[in-house]
Design an enzyme around this catalytic site. Structure first.
Site, PDB file in Angstrom:
ATOM      1  CG  ASN A   9      -1.723   1.222   1.406  1.00 10.12           C
ATOM      2  OD1 ASN A   9      -1.808   2.036   0.475  1.00 10.12           O
ATOM      3  ND2 ASN A   9      -2.329   1.390   2.575  1.00 10.12           N
ATOM      4  CD1 TRP A  10       3.326   0.809  -2.942  1.00  9.26           C
ATOM      5  CD2 TRP A  10       3.655   2.086  -4.753  1.00  9.26           C
ATOM      6  NE1 TRP A  10       4.019   0.059  -3.851  1.00  9.26           N
ATOM      7  CE2 TRP A  10       4.236   0.823  -4.981  1.00  9.26           C
ATOM      8  CE3 TRP A  10       3.730   3.046  -5.759  1.00  9.26           C
ATOM      9  CZ2 TRP A  10       4.898   0.500  -6.172  1.00  9.26           C
ATOM     10  CZ3 TRP A  10       4.384   2.727  -6.944  1.00  9.26           C
ATOM     11  CH2 TRP A  10       4.968   1.468  -7.142  1.00  9.26           C
ATOM     12  CE  LYS A  11      -0.226   3.360   4.757  1.00  8.16           C
ATOM     13  NZ  LYS A  11      -0.307   3.527   6.194  1.00  8.16           N
ATOM     14  CG  HIS A  94      -6.030   2.113   4.918  1.00 10.06           C
ATOM     15  ND1 HIS A  94      -5.630   3.081   5.811  1.00 10.06           N
ATOM     16  CD2 HIS A  94      -5.015   1.220   4.840  1.00 10.06           C
ATOM     17  CE1 HIS A  94      -4.414   2.781   6.251  1.00 10.06           C
ATOM     18  NE2 HIS A  94      -4.015   1.660   5.674  1.00 10.06           N
ATOM     19  CD  GLU A  96      -3.146   5.704   6.534  1.00 18.28           C
ATOM     20  OE1 GLU A  96      -3.080   5.680   5.293  1.00 18.28           O
ATOM     21  OE2 GLU A  96      -2.266   5.219   7.275  1.00 18.28           O
ATOM     22  CD  GLU A 166      -3.563  -2.258   7.420  1.00 21.60           C
ATOM     23  OE1 GLU A 166      -2.433  -2.512   7.007  1.00 21.60           O
ATOM     24  OE2 GLU A 166      -4.172  -1.215   7.108  1.00 21.60           O
ATOM     25  N   GLY A 172       2.146   2.590  10.807  1.00 24.11           N
ATOM     26  CA  GLY A 172       3.126   3.665  10.633  1.00 24.11           C
ATOM     27  C   GLY A 172       3.833   4.084  11.921  1.00 24.11           C
ATOM     28  CB  SER A 212       4.819  -1.428  12.316  1.00 24.36           C
ATOM     29  OG  SER A 212       4.444  -0.062  12.492  1.00 24.36           O
ATOM     30  N   GLY A 233       2.711  -1.003   4.376  1.00 27.82           N
ATOM     31  CA  GLY A 233       2.773   0.410   4.024  1.00 27.82           C
ATOM     32  C   GLY A 233       4.214   0.830   3.768  1.00 27.82           C
ATOM     33  N   GLY A 234       4.820   1.453   4.765  1.00 29.20           N
ATOM     34  CA  GLY A 234       6.157   2.034   4.619  1.00 29.20           C
ATOM     35  C   GLY A 234       7.185   1.113   3.975  1.00 29.20           C
TER      36      GLY A 234
END
Ligand code: PGA
Length: 248
Positions: A9-11, A94, A96, A166, A172, A212, A233-234
Site C-alpha cells: 500500500n503505497w499510500k 483503510h 486512514e 490493521e 506507521g 509496521s 505500508g512504509g
C-alpha cells in the site's frame, strides 16, 4: 491451502515518475509465483505502473474507489475505470480513509458489493484504535466492521475477499502487534466468517495482518495459522519489500 498474498500500500507516495522508478527497483525482486504480490499505488500512478508491470506476475490494485460506475461524483474513481487500467484488487475501508475522510461501515459495504460486481477483489481493512484497545473493546469494534462490510454477500463472494487486520496503533508507528495478538484476532475474524457462513468459506477467505510489518518481523506473522500474508505500508516503498515477499 490458501495462497499467501503480500500487498504494498503505497499510500499518497510517489509521483508517476517516481512510481516507475520504484517498479524498476522492485519488479524483478518480487516477481514470484508462489505468493500473490500486489502493488497499490496512488490512482494517478496506476497507468504507468500497469505498463511497467506488464509481463510480470505482480498484480495491480487501487487504494480506494467509489461504488458507482460513472456520473457526477467529482474527484472519484469508479470500478469500471479501475478494471480498464488492469486493476484486480482494491483496498477498501483503510483506517486512514475512515479516520480522515469519514468512511463508514455502510459505505464500505456498498463499495465491497460494487467491487465484487466488477470483478475486483476487495481488501477490506478493519482494526481497533488505542482507546478501544485500552477499554477492551477491540474485538467488538472489529466484529462490527467485519459483519457490516459483508452485509448481503453470499459465500462465493466472501471467498474472493481479503480481510486485513490493521490495528490503528500499529500503522506507521514502528510498533507492530505481537504475532500472538495478530494471530488471535485473525483467528477470531475467521470464526466470525464461519459463524456467518460456513467452515469452507472461512477456510477459503484470506486474512492478512498489517501495521509496521518489515523485513525483520514479517516471517513471524506469516508463520501464524490464520495469517495469509500482509498489507505493507512504509516497507513496500523500499528494497526491504523483497525480504517480506520472500519470507511469506
Ligand atoms: P505501515 O502501514 O506498514 O506503514 O504500518 C500499513 C497500512 O496502513 O496498510
Amino acid at each position: 491451502m490458501r495462497k499467501r498474498i503480500v500487498i504494498g500500500n503505497w499510500k499518497m507516495n510517489k509521483t508517476p515518475k517516481e512510481a516507475i522508478e520504484l517498479c524498476r527497483l522492485l519488479k524483478d525482486k518480487v516477481n514470484v509465483s508462489d505468493v500473490d504480490v500486489v502493488f497499490c499505488p496512488p490512482a494517478i500512478d496506476l497507468v504507468p505502473v500497469a505498463m511497467e508491470l506488464e509481463g510480470t506476475n505482480i498484480k495491480l490494485g487501487a487504494q480506494n474507489m467509489y461504488h458507482a460506475e460513472k456520473g457526477a461524483f467529482t474527484g472519484e474513481i469508479s470500478p469500471l475505470m479501475l478494471r480498464d487500467v488492469g486493476c484486480e484488487y482494491v483496498i477498501l475501508g483503510h483506517s486512514e480513509r475512515r479516520t480522515y475522510f469519514g468512511e463508514t461501515d455502510r459505505g464500505v459495504n456498498r463499495k465491497v458489493i460494487s467491487a465484487l460486481e466488477h470483478n475486483l477483489a476487495p481488501i477490506i481493512c478493519v482494526g481497533d484504535n488505542n482507546r478501544q484497545r485500552q477499554q477492551g473493546l477491540a474485538m467488538d469494534v472489529i466484529s462490527i466492521q467485519v459483519k457490516d462490510a459483508l452485509l448481503s454477500l453470499d459465500s462465493e463472494q466472501v471467498k474472493k475477499i481479503i480481510i486485513a487486520y490493521e490495528p490503528l496503533w500499529a500503522i506507521g508507528t514502528g510498533l507492530s502487534a505481537t504475532k500472538e495478538h495478530a494471530q488471535e484476532v485473525c483467528g477470531k475474524i475467521r470464526d466470525i466468517v464461519k459463524d456467518l457462513y460456513d467452515i469452507e468459506t472461512a477456510q477459503t477467505m484470506r486474512i492478512q495482518y498489517g501495521g509496521s510489518v518489515n523485513g525483520d518481523n514479517a516471517s513471524d506473522f506469516f508463520s501464524c495459522e490464520d495469517i495469509d500474508g500482509g498489507l505493507i505500508g512504509g516497507a513496500s516503498l523500499k528494497e526491504e519489500f523483497e525480504k517480506i515477499v520472500k519470507c511469506s
